[in-house]
Write an enzyme that holds these catalytic residues in place. Sequence first.
Site, PDB file in Angstrom:
ATOM      1  CB  THR A   1       0.214 -12.093   2.687  1.00  0.00           C
ATOM      2  OG1 THR A   1      -0.367 -13.168   3.438  1.00  0.00           O
ATOM      3  CG2 THR A   1      -0.302 -12.143   1.259  1.00  0.00           C
TER       4      THR A   1
ATOM      5  NE  ARG B   1       4.600 -12.791  13.429  1.00  0.00           N
ATOM      6  CZ  ARG B   1       5.593 -13.676  13.424  1.00  0.00           C
ATOM      7  NH1 ARG B   1       6.835 -13.268  13.387  1.00  0.00           N
ATOM      8  NH2 ARG B   1       5.351 -14.961  13.462  1.00  0.00           N
ATOM      9  CG  ASP B   2      -0.868 -13.099   6.989  1.00  0.00           C
ATOM     10  OD1 ASP B   2      -0.415 -12.400   6.048  1.00  0.00           O
ATOM     11  OD2 ASP B   2      -1.413 -14.200   6.799  1.00  0.00           O
ATOM     12  CB  ILE B   3      -3.343  -6.994   8.847  1.00  0.00           C
ATOM     13  CG1 ILE B   3      -3.460  -7.225  10.362  1.00  0.00           C
ATOM     14  CG2 ILE B   3      -4.494  -6.144   8.323  1.00  0.00           C
ATOM     15  CD1 ILE B   3      -3.424  -5.970  11.191  1.00  0.00           C
TER      16      ILE B   3
END
Length: 155
Positions: free
Chosen positions: A56, A9-11
């Site tokens: 992000t 969920r935040d690559i």
Amino acid sequence: AHKLGIVHRDIKPDNILVSREGVSKLADLGLAKPTVGPALGKEASFSSMVGVVVGTPYYMSPEQIEGKTVDIRSDLYSLGATAFHLLAGGPPFDAETAIGVLTKHVAEALPDLRQKAPGVPPALSAIIHRLMEKDPAKRFQTPAELASALAASKR
């Protein structure tokens, strides 16, 4: 992460570390959620809490932005946004505010990568554009499917 039943969920570029030997590692599992496991039963997928967006903005998938169910395809979208940034020198969408960036991920067509980075081979550009399809059903469905497409693009 996918093989272990985890959606990151935040690559994003800041969360990909490369060793001196050239081995890439995915870091910062602070937003990661399991999709399978003994505590969850068979399978589960996660959405953000209503009204809460996590991640992000420059790299978030449309479904993550909208608080819908996320799965590995959301991480593949984020990987596509990361690759776009790497090749084009900037994220695929930009705006003066985070809300503006999020809105573009949901509503605007992906800019043509080859317009921003003419040296990118057409096959690689097509792969990145597929990674960033708005509809998860039109993206690669698994990392293995992506890896096969990348290998085929080298032939």
